[in-house]
Design a protein around this motif. Sequence first.
Motif, short mmCIF file in Angstrom:
data_model
loop_
_atom_site.label_atom_id
_atom_site.label_comp_id
_atom_site.label_asym_id
_atom_site.label_seq_id
_atom_site.Cartn_x
_atom_site.Cartn_y
_atom_site.Cartn_z
N ASP A 64 -3.28 -4.36 0.09
CA ASP A 64 -3.66 -3.20 -0.72
C ASP A 64 -2.66 -2.05 -0.57
OD1 ASP A 64 -5.90 -4.58 -1.57
OD2 ASP A 64 -7.25 -3.64 -0.12
N LEU A 65 -2.08 -1.90 0.62
CA LEU A 65 -1.17 -0.78 0.87
C LEU A 65 0.20 -0.96 0.22
CD1 LEU A 65 -1.85 -0.11 4.67
CD2 LEU A 65 -2.28 1.48 2.80
N ALA A 66 0.65 -2.20 0.11
CA ALA A 66 2.00 -2.47 -0.37
C ALA A 66 2.11 -2.17 -1.86
CB ALA A 66 2.37 -3.92 -0.11
N GLU A 67 3.15 -1.42 -2.25
CA GLU A 67 3.37 -1.06 -3.65
C GLU A 67 4.86 -1.19 -3.97
OE1 GLU A 67 1.08 -0.52 -5.77
OE2 GLU A 67 -0.68 -0.09 -4.52
N GLY A 68 5.17 -1.18 -5.26
CA GLY A 68 6.55 -1.27 -5.71
C GLY A 68 7.08 -2.69 -5.56
N ARG A 69 8.36 -2.80 -5.32
CA ARG A 69 8.99 -4.12 -5.09
C ARG A 69 8.78 -4.47 -3.61
NH1 ARG A 69 14.65 -6.46 -4.56
NH2 ARG A 69 14.45 -8.50 -5.57
N ILE A 70 8.19 -5.65 -3.35
CA ILE A 70 7.71 -6.00 -2.01
C ILE A 70 8.45 -7.24 -1.50
CG2 ILE A 70 5.67 -6.67 -0.67
CD1 ILE A 70 4.02 -5.37 -3.05
N LEU A 71 8.84 -7.20 -0.23
CA LEU A 71 9.43 -8.37 0.43
C LEU A 71 8.46 -8.87 1.49
CD1 LEU A 71 11.93 -10.21 0.81
CD2 LEU A 71 12.68 -8.63 2.60
N ASP A 72 8.04 -10.13 1.35
CA ASP A 72 7.17 -10.79 2.32
C ASP A 72 8.06 -11.56 3.28
OD1 ASP A 72 5.19 -12.06 3.73
OD2 ASP A 72 4.41 -13.22 2.05
N VAL A 73 8.31 -10.99 4.46
CA VAL A 73 9.22 -11.58 5.45
C VAL A 73 8.47 -12.65 6.24
CG1 VAL A 73 10.68 -11.12 7.45
CG2 VAL A 73 10.48 -9.41 5.63
N GLY A 74 9.05 -13.85 6.29
CA GLY A 74 8.35 -14.98 6.90
C GLY A 74 7.24 -15.43 6.00
#
Length: 247
Positions: A64-74
């Motif tokens: 819910d907190l993540a916004e914009g362009r997001i990178l999911d590391v791992g």
Amino acid sequence: MAHDEPRLGDAFGLTLQRCWAADAAPGAACEVIERDDGHINAACASRYFTPADALAPLDREAVDLAEGRILDVGVGAGRHALALQASGKDVVGLDPSPGAVEVARQRGVDARLGSIAAPPADIGRFDALLLLGNNLGLLQGPERAPEVLAHLASLAGPGALLIGTGMDPSTADADHRAYQERNRRSGRLSGQIRMRNRQGVLATDWFDYLLAGVDDLRALVRRSPWHVVSVREEGRNYLAVLRLQAW
């Protein structure tokens, strides 16, 4: 009797591929972790396929907190990336395991092969970087954390958030406590772990991982391009939100 060492290979990716081939059914495949003191742990790999509506509360909060362009590391098998996509968010996955990337792509994730230290040249920058599934452990320890945090900053746009979950190493388990005491005697943080993934005759390279308490995390971040915005604890687990400072 002497025995052969396992062959070096993508043991983690093979685990996910076997689980995915069995429709991620519980018990279809186990993730096997070997620690450098010989301790072996096995856990059902189906947790890497947890659907969005069954994610742990801290993971759901991170999504819910993540916004914009997001990178999911791992990115693994894509459980968090798929939850982000289901919320209409723009996410790219990153993982050094070819097998994991293949599984995540088959599940509809824009997954890229690479690591924090060696990302694809064209991956660009992000407004939010996620280290979920206790992937704050990728900070590794006091020696490597400054380098890891700098690499993460190089992937971040101005004012970007770094959102991650971690775990305090406190435990009553005698084997774990003995390992932590050995760490302390050698000047390491108690939660530092040297380990590798196993699957059949395959094993990954040995790698370092960190279970860091909140105070340890704050100390690791203090001299980095990031500052801690908030930490929410839930038992031994916690969700930390960091923001990139001007650097």
